[in-house]
Design a protein around this motif. Structure first.
Motif, PDB file in Angstrom:
ATOM      1  N   TYR B 324       0.831  -1.202   0.000  1.00 14.87           N
ATOM      2  CA  TYR B 324       0.000   0.000   0.000  1.00 14.87           C
ATOM      3  C   TYR B 324       0.869   1.257   0.000  1.00 14.87           C
ATOM      4  CZ  TYR B 324      -3.581   3.374   1.332  1.00 14.87           C
ATOM      5  OH  TYR B 324      -4.421   4.456   1.360  1.00 14.87           O
ATOM      6  N   MET B 325       1.943   1.214   0.789  1.00 11.29           N
ATOM      7  CA  MET B 325       2.817   2.378   0.900  1.00 11.29           C
ATOM      8  C   MET B 325       3.744   2.518  -0.313  1.00 11.29           C
ATOM      9  SD  MET B 325       1.946   3.927   3.686  1.00 11.29           S
ATOM     10  CE  MET B 325       3.268   5.103   3.962  1.00 11.29           C
ATOM     11  N   GLY B 326       3.850   1.471  -1.100  1.00 10.31           N
ATOM     12  CA  GLY B 326       4.721   1.520  -2.279  1.00 10.31           C
ATOM     13  C   GLY B 326       6.198   1.444  -1.904  1.00 10.31           C
ATOM     14  N   TRP B 327       6.500   0.758  -0.797  1.00 11.35           N
ATOM     15  CA  TRP B 327       7.871   0.689  -0.304  1.00 11.35           C
ATOM     16  C   TRP B 327       8.367  -0.740  -0.198  1.00 11.35           C
ATOM     17  CZ3 TRP B 327       7.167   4.784   4.151  1.00 11.35           C
ATOM     18  CH2 TRP B 327       7.194   6.075   3.579  1.00 11.35           C
ATOM     19  N   GLU B 328       9.700  -0.873  -0.110  1.00  7.02           N
ATOM     20  CA  GLU B 328      10.331  -2.188  -0.013  1.00  7.02           C
ATOM     21  C   GLU B 328      10.781  -2.446   1.417  1.00  7.02           C
ATOM     22  OE1 GLU B 328      11.080  -4.272  -2.682  1.00  7.02           O
ATOM     23  OE2 GLU B 328       9.956  -2.914  -4.016  1.00  7.02           O
ATOM     24  N   ALA B 329      10.663  -3.689   1.847  1.00  8.92           N
ATOM     25  CA  ALA B 329      11.196  -4.087   3.155  1.00  8.92           C
ATOM     26  C   ALA B 329      12.700  -3.819   3.182  1.00  8.92           C
ATOM     27  CB  ALA B 329      10.913  -5.557   3.413  1.00  8.92           C
ATOM     28  N   GLY B 330      13.199  -3.471   4.359  1.00  8.84           N
ATOM     29  CA  GLY B 330      14.644  -3.314   4.531  1.00  8.84           C
ATOM     30  C   GLY B 330      15.230  -1.994   4.051  1.00  8.84           C
ATOM     31  N   THR B 331      14.409  -1.109   3.466  1.00  7.18           N
ATOM     32  CA  THR B 331      14.958   0.157   2.961  1.00  7.18           C
ATOM     33  C   THR B 331      14.800   1.281   3.994  1.00  7.18           C
ATOM     34  OG1 THR B 331      12.857   0.730   1.916  1.00  7.18           O
ATOM     35  CG2 THR B 331      14.455  -0.438   0.558  1.00  7.18           C
ATOM     36  N   ASN B 413     -13.608  16.325   5.377  1.00 10.05           N
ATOM     37  CA  ASN B 413     -13.935  17.601   4.730  1.00 10.05           C
ATOM     38  C   ASN B 413     -13.210  17.643   3.386  1.00 10.05           C
ATOM     39  OD1 ASN B 413     -11.300  18.045   5.422  1.00 10.05           O
ATOM     40  ND2 ASN B 413     -11.636  20.001   6.411  1.00 10.05           N
ATOM     41  N   GLU B 414     -12.895  18.838   2.901  1.00 22.95           N
ATOM     42  CA  GLU B 414     -12.269  18.915   1.576  1.00 22.95           C
ATOM     43  C   GLU B 414     -10.762  18.638   1.621  1.00 22.95           C
ATOM     44  OE1 GLU B 414     -13.528  22.881   0.751  1.00 22.95           O
ATOM     45  OE2 GLU B 414     -15.591  22.233   1.028  1.00 22.95           O
ATOM     46  N   ASP B 415     -10.183  18.609   2.821  1.00 29.16           N
ATOM     47  CA  ASP B 415      -8.734  18.437   2.941  1.00 29.16           C
ATOM     48  C   ASP B 415      -8.344  16.964   2.820  1.00 29.16           C
ATOM     49  OD1 ASP B 415      -9.119  21.081   3.517  1.00 29.16           O
ATOM     50  OD2 ASP B 415      -8.676  20.896   5.657  1.00 29.16           O
ATOM     51  N   LYS B 416      -8.323  16.472   1.604  1.00 29.89           N
ATOM     52  CA  LYS B 416      -7.988  15.057   1.391  1.00 29.89           C
ATOM     53  C   LYS B 416      -6.648  14.945   0.678  1.00 29.89           C
ATOM     54  CE  LYS B 416     -12.721  13.318   0.826  1.00 29.89           C
ATOM     55  NZ  LYS B 416     -13.406  14.547   1.190  1.00 29.89           N
ATOM     56  N   ILE B 417      -5.907  13.911   1.018  1.00 31.05           N
ATOM     57  CA  ILE B 417      -4.649  13.643   0.321  1.00 31.05           C
ATOM     58  C   ILE B 417      -4.981  12.764  -0.898  1.00 31.05           C
ATOM     59  CG2 ILE B 417      -2.304  12.693   0.561  1.00 31.05           C
ATOM     60  CD1 ILE B 417      -3.013  15.007   2.564  1.00 31.05           C
ATOM     61  N   PRO B 418      -4.538  13.157  -2.096  1.00 33.06           N
ATOM     62  CA  PRO B 418      -4.866  12.368  -3.289  1.00 33.06           C
ATOM     63  C   PRO B 418      -4.250  10.967  -3.243  1.00 33.06           C
ATOM     64  CG  PRO B 418      -3.930  14.522  -3.871  1.00 33.06           C
ATOM     65  CD  PRO B 418      -3.730  14.344  -2.407  1.00 33.06           C
ATOM     66  N   ALA B 419      -4.867  10.049  -3.963  1.00 31.35           N
ATOM     67  CA  ALA B 419      -4.400   8.661  -3.998  1.00 31.35           C
ATOM     68  C   ALA B 419      -2.937   8.584  -4.415  1.00 31.35           C
ATOM     69  CB  ALA B 419      -5.263   7.858  -4.963  1.00 31.35           C
ATOM     70  N   GLY B 420      -2.199   7.736  -3.725  1.00 26.12           N
ATOM     71  CA  GLY B 420      -0.806   7.494  -4.084  1.00 26.12           C
ATOM     72  C   GLY B 420       0.179   8.509  -3.540  1.00 26.12           C
ATOM     73  N   LYS B 421      -0.318   9.646  -3.032  1.00 31.36           N
ATOM     74  CA  LYS B 421       0.591  10.690  -2.532  1.00 31.36           C
ATOM     75  C   LYS B 421       1.038  10.371  -1.101  1.00 31.36           C
ATOM     76  CE  LYS B 421       0.388  13.356  -6.149  1.00 31.36           C
ATOM     77  NZ  LYS B 421       1.537  13.422  -7.038  1.00 31.36           N
ATOM     78  N   ASN B 428      -2.911  10.885  14.190  1.00 35.01           N
ATOM     79  CA  ASN B 428      -2.724   9.678  14.976  1.00 35.01           C
ATOM     80  C   ASN B 428      -2.955   8.368  14.231  1.00 35.01           C
ATOM     81  OD1 ASN B 428      -5.624   9.797  14.840  1.00 35.01           O
ATOM     82  ND2 ASN B 428      -5.475  11.295  16.488  1.00 35.01           N
ATOM     83  N   ARG B 429      -3.443   8.440  13.008  1.00 36.82           N
ATOM     84  CA  ARG B 429      -3.758   7.189  12.305  1.00 36.82           C
ATOM     85  C   ARG B 429      -3.222   7.198  10.885  1.00 36.82           C
ATOM     86  NH1 ARG B 429      -9.595   6.059  14.971  1.00 36.82           N
ATOM     87  NH2 ARG B 429      -8.665   4.998  16.756  1.00 36.82           N
ATOM     88  N   ASN B 430      -2.539   6.121  10.552  1.00 42.36           N
ATOM     89  CA  ASN B 430      -2.004   5.968   9.203  1.00 42.36           C
ATOM     90  C   ASN B 430      -2.705   4.833   8.476  1.00 42.36           C
ATOM     91  OD1 ASN B 430      -0.995   4.119  10.964  1.00 42.36           O
ATOM     92  ND2 ASN B 430       1.120   4.225  10.277  1.00 42.36           N
ATOM     93  N   PHE B 431      -3.959   4.554   8.847  1.00 40.46           N
ATOM     94  CA  PHE B 431      -4.703   3.473   8.218  1.00 40.46           C
ATOM     95  C   PHE B 431      -4.854   3.730   6.720  1.00 40.46           C
ATOM     96  CE2 PHE B 431      -7.275   3.073  12.390  1.00 40.46           C
ATOM     97  CZ  PHE B 431      -6.211   2.429  12.996  1.00 40.46           C
ATOM     98  N   GLU B 432      -5.019   2.641   5.984  1.00 38.00           N
ATOM     99  CA  GLU B 432      -5.312   2.756   4.551  1.00 38.00           C
ATOM    100  C   GLU B 432      -6.501   3.673   4.348  1.00 38.00           C
ATOM    101  OE1 GLU B 432      -6.064  -0.852   2.406  1.00 38.00           O
ATOM    102  OE2 GLU B 432      -4.376  -1.881   3.348  1.00 38.00           O
ATOM    103  N   GLY B 433      -6.348   4.647   3.479  1.00 33.31           N
ATOM    104  CA  GLY B 433      -7.483   5.492   3.114  1.00 33.31           C
ATOM    105  C   GLY B 433      -7.900   6.517   4.150  1.00 33.31           C
ATOM    106  N   GLY B 438      -6.584   5.879  -0.978  1.00 35.15           N
ATOM    107  CA  GLY B 438      -5.262   5.650  -1.555  1.00 35.15           C
ATOM    108  C   GLY B 438      -4.154   6.519  -0.983  1.00 35.15           C
ATOM    109  N   ALA B 439      -4.481   7.420  -0.068  1.00 36.33           N
ATOM    110  CA  ALA B 439      -3.466   8.308   0.520  1.00 36.33           C
ATOM    111  C   ALA B 439      -2.496   7.505   1.381  1.00 36.33           C
ATOM    112  CB  ALA B 439      -4.141   9.377   1.364  1.00 36.33           C
TER     113      ALA B 439
END
Ligand code: SF4
Lengths: 199, 466
Positions: B324-331, B413-421, B428-433, B438-439
């Motif tokens: 989901y984060m688009g990252w590799e383990a160990g980096t 509200n309107e303050d949304k992070i676009p997908a993939g960004k 306090n929360r980094n849950f999916e979406g 997609g944020a």
């Protein structure tokens, strides 16, 4: 007051994913209603549809697979973690689920579920993995009175815990508010004793 | 046997015990907001019941509100409907509302303490899980669902089973560049996102004692992210000094009595906890999360764990999170590109947070390709920031102070992070979406977020401190 029940049986929907959080159950952008109905349509929204478009279901997601049906959801460990929002319980109830089975439930989710007539059934890890290995046609029986869950074809059974008070509520279809309203005099009495705290 | 802080408050609030069931717990203060209250009022109306103690409920609009042009009608229709429903329900049921435009409006967990409504020894609830924030004052404070909101409105009580008790003690002095957000992310990385499930957690130890109230609130705020029912800190001189003279604090004639009572609120030396954890402050570094739950945190200079470092039954979740984060383990995470910076939410939007950010960015300028949202927790924080010239410092660095609300914490509200960004966020929360479909969210302290705003990449704030 809702309809009480003593047992639930039939087929189940297996969701073999751990740590399903409330944002997955119902994404925050669908919370803006002011009634409790209609949330079922957006249950697991981001897993169910491609790009938010209901005409494009993701066929690899279990709710979109015809083979699976029933009013029992079986989910991985730590189901319902995340927010206190009750919408998660409403969306499951609105979708038609009557019970969720998992090896672990987040606290707030559990009490929200019970408050909405949705029965959370906690089973052992090994029982849960048995459930995930069953075929789609298998059936379960959850007996609330006896506090047991049984796999019909193998007869494998486990007992589950439920608070005696909550059990009575579910079986009779009454809720906490009915109860609290009935003891208002006791509450007023308590307030009088503590009065100095509530100036 | 001695009593814990939790026991002392709990026992005093039990109205009645039910055989084989929960206790009837009296609630002193109840906060409501526009998202989780409408159905509760609808339920009350359907039962034909009035609000039992309207003076003990306080309302504000925060979750849905825009953070720009708050004087204009809300554009988003459903947000507007919820805010209007709150207004109507409060008026009908005689509940005080600090709605949009009111000088006290703000995020519910910011305004309660700053108005002096939150006090030691109280039971406090709100239909929002981060109600645990108020526990920083030595109260039992926890989030509830909407049915429970309805219960409190109807009876000023809740049915609750007593949780188990855990004490997390932190000793020693925090290193330079390490703030309370790092401390709580460190605890989370040790305990995991379900490590305190079923417990009420008391934070104690010399490190906690040396923290300001704002910093303590950040810690209690995130106790829910460990699965805890609530988090709390025994009140002390820091607490009393914070409360004194606030609008709803006990007035002069009552202050001494209140103080005498509050001073009884601590865990006795021989009190027994179901679980104890001890951590050393010196071991803590600036933290960042790499995954999709707040327990997935590492030191900002560390690497994402490799697959074999993850216990086998957590691997599926780990791999899913990294995908989901688009990252590799160990980096390494340090140096990764950031698209958005969000400084706000009930975790880190208080005046102390803004001061930290301002003093860090003063004389620096934000990176060109980063979008930065700085959202104060309340109208009062906003006003204070303006009085202190923080808004000007931020502007000179290329930022803008927006208007109060939950904003991008949950993207309602309107303050949304676009997908993939990628968004480095003080929430306090980094849950999916969580911050938008997609944020990708990286949780961090206000300092670490500010450093990323300046460099455009995940940075170690210590590189800037001398
Ligand atoms: S800022 Fe975020 S966590 Fe805090 S109350 Fe608002 S939505 Fe909830």
């Amino acid at each position: 007051m809702k309809n009480g029940f003593k047992n639930i049986s039939g087929r189940f929907v297996p969701l073999d994913i751990e740590n399903v959080d409330t944002d997955q159950i119902i994404p925050a952008r669908f919370l803006k209603a002011t009634t409790k109905e209609g949330f079922g349509a957006n249950l697991f929204r981001d897993w169910r549809y491609i790009n938010d478009d209901s005409s494009q279901p993701r066929m690899d997601f279990v709710l979109n697979q015809k083979a699976y049906s029933g009013s029992i959801l079986v989910a991985g460990k730590n189901f319902g973690c995340g927010s206190s929002r009750e919408h998660a319980a409403w969306s499951l109830v609105d979708y038609g689920f009557k019970a969720v089975v998992s090896s672990f439930f987040a606290d707030i989710f559990k009490s929200n579920a019970l408050n909405n007539g949705l029965l959370p059934v906690t089973v052992s890890e090994s029982f849960l993995s048995q459930l995930f290995s069953l075929s789609a046609a298998s059936e379960l029986k959850i007996d609330l009175e006896e506090q047991t869950i049984t796999i019909q074809e193998t007869g494998l059974q486990e007992t589950f815990e439920i608070n005696a008070y909550k059990k009575t509520c579910l079986m009779n279809g009454y809720d906490d508010i009915d109860f609290l309203l009935s003891i208002k005099d006791t509450i007023t009495e308590y307030e009088k004793i503590q009065e100095k705290n509530y100036e | 046997m001695g009593k814990t802080l939790f026991d002392k408050i709990w026992e005093r609030h039990v109205v009645k015990e039910i055989d084989g069931g929960p206790s009837v717990l009296y609630i002193d203060r109840h906060f409501i907001h526009e998202v989780t209250s409408p159905q509760a009022f609808a339920g009350l109306n359907a039962r034909g019941v009035n609000v039992f103690r309207p003076q003990q409920t306080i309302a504000t609009a925060d979750h849905n509100v825009p953070t720009e042009n708050q004087h204009l009608p809300i554009k988003e229709e459903l947000s507007r409907l919820q805010v209007e429903a709150l207004k109507k329900n409060c008026a009908e049921h005689l509940i005080e509302l600090y709605g949009l435009g009111h000088p006290f409006q703000g995020i519910v967990h910011v305004i309660g303490p700053e108005l002096g409504i939150t006090q030691p020894g109280m039971t406090i609830v709100c239909g929002d899980s981060h109600t645990s924030t108020h526990g920083a004052f030595g109260s039992i404070a926890f989030g509830i669902g909407t049915s429970e909101v309805e219960m409190v409105l109807a009876s000023q009580c809740l049915l609750q089973s007593k949780p188990k008790l855990m004490r997390i003690r932190i000793e020693g002095q925090l290193n330079k560049g390490v703030v309370s957000k790092d401390l709580v992310l460190h605890i989370l990385s040790k305990l995991s996102a379900s490590g305190a499930t079923g417990y009420a957690v008391e934070f104690a130890g010399s490190t906690i004692r040396n923290l300001s109230m704002e910093a303590r609130m950040t810690i209690c705020n995130m106790s829910i992210e460990m699965g805890a029912r609530c988090g709390m800190i025994a009140p002390d001189e820091t607490t009393f000094a914070y409360i004194k003279n606030r609008l709803f604090a006990p007035g002069q004639s009552k202050w001494e009595n209140a103080l005498a009572e509050w001073k009884q609120l601590f865990s006795d030396d021989d009190a027994v906890f179901d679980k104890e954890v001890v951590l050393q402050a010196e071991a803590m570094e600036p933290m960042i999360t790499y995954g999709t739950n707040p327990g997935m945190g590492i030191s900002v200079t560390g690497s994402i764990p490799s697959l074999d470092q993850i216990p086998s039954n957590d691997r599926t979740a780990f791999e899913k999170a990294l995908k989901y984060m688009g990252w590799e383990a160990g980096t390494a995470v340090k140096g990764k590109k950031v698209d958005y910076v969000f400084i706000g939410s009930c975790t880190n939007s208080r005046i102390e947070d803004l001061r930290q950010v301002a003093s860090f960015v003063q004389g620096k300028h934000k990176a060109d390709d980063v979008e930065v949202w700085i959202v104060p927790g309340s109208k009062q924080v906003e006003k204070q920031a303006q009085e202190e010239g923080i808004d000007t410092i931020l502007e000179q660095a290329g930022f803008k102070l927006r208007q109060p609300g939950c904003s991008a914490c949950l993207g309602m509200n309107e303050d949304k992070i676009p997908a993939g960004k990628y968004c480095i966020s003080t929430s306090n929360r980094n849950f999916e979406g969580r911050q938008g479909a997609g944020a990708r969210t990286l949780l961090a302290s206000p300092l670490t977020a500010a450093a990323a705003a300046i460099t455009g990449v995940v940075s170690d704030v210590r590189d800037f401190l001398n």
